[in-house]
Design an enzyme around this catalytic site. Sequence first.
Site, PDB file in Angstrom:
ATOM      1  N   PHE A 141      47.621   9.514  72.094  1.00 42.37           N
ATOM      2  CA  PHE A 141      46.402   9.075  72.782  1.00 42.37           C
ATOM      3  C   PHE A 141      46.800   7.953  73.734  1.00 42.37           C
ATOM      4  O   PHE A 141      47.175   6.860  73.310  1.00 42.37           O
ATOM      5  CB  PHE A 141      45.329   8.575  71.826  1.00 42.37           C
ATOM      6  CG  PHE A 141      44.075   8.160  72.559  1.00 42.37           C
ATOM      7  CD1 PHE A 141      43.136   9.111  72.917  1.00 42.37           C
ATOM      8  CD2 PHE A 141      43.865   6.842  72.917  1.00 42.37           C
ATOM      9  CE1 PHE A 141      41.999   8.747  73.638  1.00 42.37           C
ATOM     10  CE2 PHE A 141      42.730   6.478  73.631  1.00 42.37           C
ATOM     11  CZ  PHE A 141      41.797   7.427  73.992  1.00 42.37           C
ATOM     12  N   ASP A 226      53.967   2.566  74.950  1.00 35.64           N
ATOM     13  CA  ASP A 226      52.535   2.294  75.044  1.00 35.64           C
ATOM     14  C   ASP A 226      52.157   1.424  73.844  1.00 35.64           C
ATOM     15  O   ASP A 226      51.928   1.911  72.744  1.00 35.64           O
ATOM     16  CB  ASP A 226      51.743   3.599  75.047  1.00 35.64           C
ATOM     17  CG  ASP A 226      50.236   3.393  75.158  1.00 35.64           C
ATOM     18  OD1 ASP A 226      49.774   2.258  74.914  1.00 35.64           O
ATOM     19  OD2 ASP A 226      49.525   4.362  75.463  1.00 35.64           O
ATOM     20  N   LYS A 255      43.969  -3.869  76.071  1.00 34.65           N
ATOM     21  CA  LYS A 255      43.111  -4.260  74.948  1.00 34.65           C
ATOM     22  C   LYS A 255      43.180  -5.754  74.642  1.00 34.65           C
ATOM     23  O   LYS A 255      42.519  -6.543  75.292  1.00 34.65           O
ATOM     24  CB  LYS A 255      43.406  -3.388  73.741  1.00 34.65           C
ATOM     25  CG  LYS A 255      42.980  -1.919  73.942  1.00 34.65           C
ATOM     26  CD  LYS A 255      42.879  -1.166  72.658  1.00 34.65           C
ATOM     27  CE  LYS A 255      42.590   0.311  72.893  1.00 34.65           C
ATOM     28  NZ  LYS A 255      41.271   0.577  73.490  1.00 34.65           N
TER      29      LYS A 255
END
Length: 401
Positions: A141, A226, A255
């Site tokens: 994801f 990531d 984030k």
Amino acid sequence: MSATETAIASADAHSAHNYHPLPVVVASAEGAWMTDVEGRRYLDLLAGYSALNFGHGNRRLIDAARAQLERVTLTSRAFHHDRFADFCTELAALCSMEMVLPMNTGAEAVETAVKTARKWGYRVKGVPDGMAKIIVASDNFHGRTTTIISFSTDPEARADYGPYTPGFEIVPYGDLTALREAMTENTVAVLIEPIQGEAGVLVPPAGYLPGVRELTRERNVLFIADEIQSGLGRTGKTFALEHEGVVPDMYVLGKALGGGVVPVSAVVSSADILGVFKPGEHGSTFGGNPLACAVALEVIAMLRTGEYQERAAELGDHLHRELGLLTGGGAVETVRGRGLWAGVDIAPALGTGREISERLMEERVLVKDTHGSTIRIAPPLVISKEDLDWGLDRLRTVLSA
């Protein structure tokens, strides 16, 4: 109708149904706790998918944002501003890298990493134009843009959005043999989550990430990590790769970099790699804006103390010990994760992950399900041990019921 029912009905009527939130309407929050429109308090064990690593309303971050709001919030990259150089310098140093390319959302940062890898492949590695390949892992994801969902294996994320962007090859997560076999002269990068969050907090086999590093170095291929969810303290280290002693060619961050206050993301790498860009070839109006830089600089300063990483490691050990005690009794099948991050596979006989999440909500604990019977636990790193234990007691109550 109650205030909660009214708010939910209005949202259902006027917003696209691209999410299926739990039926709670948050009005305020502080630390690890949120309060709904009717005054009920809930323990947040999700932390905005790691965007809120430092808790709701963290005073240092709010003060940094407020001070910057009084000065200047946006210049666009048409001009310099007085927070930009410090942000790039400090973030590069935190990552032990040389250059930063700031964006806003995690998906934008992943798109930027893809573009960087392709341009590097053509300009530096000498891959024929249009032939660059990037290898990714199954169950990944990395975001929801058209290009990113083109290499997703999740039908919900991918279905009905074709035609899909070419140039990607998917191999099983954790399989070094498959990765080696997939590499060709036209491979420019391997894009990997050190821990797969959305897939259920999947930790790869020991030796996999060092193996990826070795293979990519041997084949002159970029290793792109990531760390949007796994980075910035979540696993007990600044970056999840540190647990394996691995340094990638490129970090993709987001984030928690914005502290849950503003969206901030970045690609961080060497001058040789990010130096492939020339003015006008890539950009973002809001990327690296003064407000974002001010908040992110405070996040970086907080991480430099090491206290949040240490807290995540200590409380994470406690979390995994307690969750481990739930396995073997028929209620919990498997627990995975690292630091203050866990994926808990609930026995299907007890209910779906969604149903367990709803029952926990009734006990004033907020988590979120993924992939059927899995719930994710990722509290703010500032949570107290007492509050964490309170939340775990509520989980035991739900499972025993």
